[in-house]
Design a protein around this motif. Structure first.
Motif, mmCIF file in Angstrom:
data_model
loop_
_atom_site.group_PDB
_atom_site.id
_atom_site.type_symbol
_atom_site.label_atom_id
_atom_site.label_comp_id
_atom_site.label_asym_id
_atom_site.label_seq_id
_atom_site.Cartn_x
_atom_site.Cartn_y
_atom_site.Cartn_z
ATOM 1 N N ARG A 97 -8.536 63.253 86.626
ATOM 2 C CA ARG A 97 -8.074 61.883 86.816
ATOM 3 C C ARG A 97 -8.801 61.151 87.936
ATOM 4 O O ARG A 97 -8.918 59.927 87.927
ATOM 5 C CB ARG A 97 -6.558 61.879 87.099
ATOM 6 C CG ARG A 97 -5.728 62.317 85.907
ATOM 7 C CD ARG A 97 -4.262 62.514 86.271
ATOM 8 N NE ARG A 97 -3.671 61.332 86.882
ATOM 9 C CZ ARG A 97 -3.179 60.295 86.197
ATOM 10 N NH1 ARG A 97 -3.216 60.301 84.871
ATOM 11 N NH2 ARG A 97 -2.641 59.268 86.828
ATOM 12 N N GLU A 98 -9.332 61.895 88.918
ATOM 13 C CA GLU A 98 -9.992 61.253 90.059
ATOM 14 C C GLU A 98 -11.458 60.942 89.787
ATOM 15 O O GLU A 98 -12.142 60.363 90.633
ATOM 16 C CB GLU A 98 -9.860 62.130 91.311
ATOM 17 C CG GLU A 98 -10.593 63.455 91.256
ATOM 18 C CD GLU A 98 -9.804 64.582 90.616
ATOM 19 O OE1 GLU A 98 -10.109 65.750 90.933
ATOM 20 O OE2 GLU A 98 -8.887 64.300 89.812
ATOM 21 N N PHE A 99 -11.959 61.324 88.616
ATOM 22 C CA PHE A 99 -13.340 61.043 88.230
ATOM 23 C C PHE A 99 -13.368 59.950 87.173
ATOM 24 O O PHE A 99 -12.388 59.720 86.469
ATOM 25 C CB PHE A 99 -14.016 62.302 87.678
ATOM 26 C CG PHE A 99 -14.141 63.430 88.670
ATOM 27 C CD1 PHE A 99 -14.209 63.179 90.032
ATOM 28 C CD2 PHE A 99 -14.186 64.748 88.238
ATOM 29 C CE1 PHE A 99 -14.325 64.220 90.952
ATOM 30 C CE2 PHE A 99 -14.302 65.791 89.148
ATOM 31 C CZ PHE A 99 -14.374 65.523 90.513
ATOM 32 N N THR A 100 -14.511 59.285 87.047
ATOM 33 C CA THR A 100 -14.642 58.253 86.026
ATOM 34 C C THR A 100 -14.718 58.893 84.640
ATOM 35 O O THR A 100 -14.949 60.105 84.508
ATOM 36 C CB THR A 100 -15.899 57.399 86.239
ATOM 37 O OG1 THR A 100 -17.054 58.222 85.995
ATOM 38 C CG2 THR A 100 -15.956 56.797 87.632
ATOM 39 N N ALA A 101 -14.557 58.048 83.620
ATOM 40 C CA ALA A 101 -14.682 58.534 82.249
ATOM 41 C C ALA A 101 -16.056 59.148 82.024
ATOM 42 O O ALA A 101 -16.188 60.231 81.436
ATOM 43 C CB ALA A 101 -14.439 57.386 81.272
ATOM 44 N N LEU A 102 -17.104 58.473 82.521
ATOM 45 C CA LEU A 102 -18.467 58.977 82.340
ATOM 46 C C LEU A 102 -18.645 60.315 83.039
ATOM 47 O O LEU A 102 -19.261 61.246 82.492
ATOM 48 C CB LEU A 102 -19.480 57.968 82.873
ATOM 49 C CG LEU A 102 -20.955 58.337 82.679
ATOM 50 C CD1 LEU A 102 -21.305 58.392 81.196
ATOM 51 C CD2 LEU A 102 -21.863 57.332 83.396
ATOM 52 N N GLU A 103 -18.123 60.448 84.254
ATOM 53 C CA GLU A 103 -18.256 61.711 84.994
ATOM 54 C C GLU A 103 -17.540 62.842 84.278
ATOM 55 O O GLU A 103 -18.029 63.973 84.233
ATOM 56 C CB GLU A 103 -17.707 61.538 86.413
ATOM 57 C CG GLU A 103 -18.610 60.682 87.289
ATOM 58 C CD GLU A 103 -17.923 60.228 88.570
ATOM 59 O OE1 GLU A 103 -18.614 59.639 89.409
ATOM 60 O OE2 GLU A 103 -16.690 60.446 88.727
#
Length: 256
Positions: A97-103
């Motif tokens: 959840r703390e990362f972007t969709a791309l990451e």
């Protein structure tokens, strides 16, 4: 005579799994052919989770065989099944959840190409990872959400993101564990449309309690009750099956 195009991509032959005195999988034989959505339904405790665990390699059957992409995978470890083209999305959303969709998708690509111990910085900056990740997001309809934190995505978008992560290894078969769980009507309809569009590229085994979604999506349905497959057929055949209606569906063909 069966043509090559209709040869099963995944098939099980008389799978049995016992836990003590409980017969969780009772001689289950099913198959999934390329380009179809095959739904697996049944009441709680029917053995769906145990069966999926055997397909993914997390549970070892006591007897019977599993074949995938022309190979016997009954005793094959999970990671080798993934490399053959078998991917699973889970009932509980497992995005970071703390990362972007791309990451999130880049990290999944990183794991599939065999560099799972590299740093997150590599996934953020390496175009060989970010390129496939962008394409995965486009495939699930999240191309414009690439730089959005997963925590800021709606529940339905998080489920789409999880499927993009499962697609990172370019699988030929997706095992989808209740992709509509926790969704409202509008989000469910969006997911149904997305999965229908995805069907032309991937076969799917769909485990789902939302009968409206099942009957909209499935080409074939198998019904499990107490570990046994009591029926398998088209949605129309399942609706008309007296045993299924008594065991699981109401008289109108929907969940009792």
């Amino acid at each position: 005579m069966t043509t090559l195009a209709t040869q099963p991509l995944l098939s099980t032959d008389r799978l049995v799994k016992r836990f003590g005195g409980l017969l969780a999988t009772d001689n289950v034989s099913i198959d999934v052919v390329p380009g179809e959505i095959h739904a697996l339904i049944g009441p709680n405790g029917a053995g769906k989770t145990t069966l999926v665990g055997q397909l993914t390699g997390n549970v070892t059957p006591d007897s019977g065989t599993i074949r995938f992409a022309g190979q016997d995978i009954t005793r094959l470890p999970t990671h080798k099944r993934v490399h053959l083209g078998l991917a699973r999305s889970f009932q509980i959303t497992s995005v970071l959840r703390e990362f972007t969709a791309l990451e999130n998708v880049a990290l999944a690509v990183q794991a599939h190409v065999g560099h799972s111990f590299r740093f997150l910085a590599d996934a953020r900056n390496d175009e060989s990872l970010r390129g496939p990740a962008r394409r995965g997001l486009e495939e699930v309809g999240l191309g414009d959400r690439a730089n959005t934190l997963a925590a800021a995505l709606s529940h339905g978008e998080q489920r789409q993101l999880e499927i993009a992560m499962a697609l990172a290894g370019d699988p030929s078969l997706l095992l989808l564990d209740e992709p509509m769980a926790g969704m409202g009507v509008e989000e469910s309809q969006r997911m149904i449309g997305f999965l229908r569009a995805l069907k032309s590229k991937r076969a799917m085994l769909l485990i789902e309690h939302d009968m409206d979604a099942v009957f909209q999506l499935a080409d074939r349905i198998t019904v499990l009750v107490y570990g046994r497959a009591i029926a398998s057929g088209t949605p129309a055949e399942i609706r008309a099956n007296k045993d299924v209606r008594q065991a699981y569906l109401g008289d109108d063909g929907m969940v009792a």
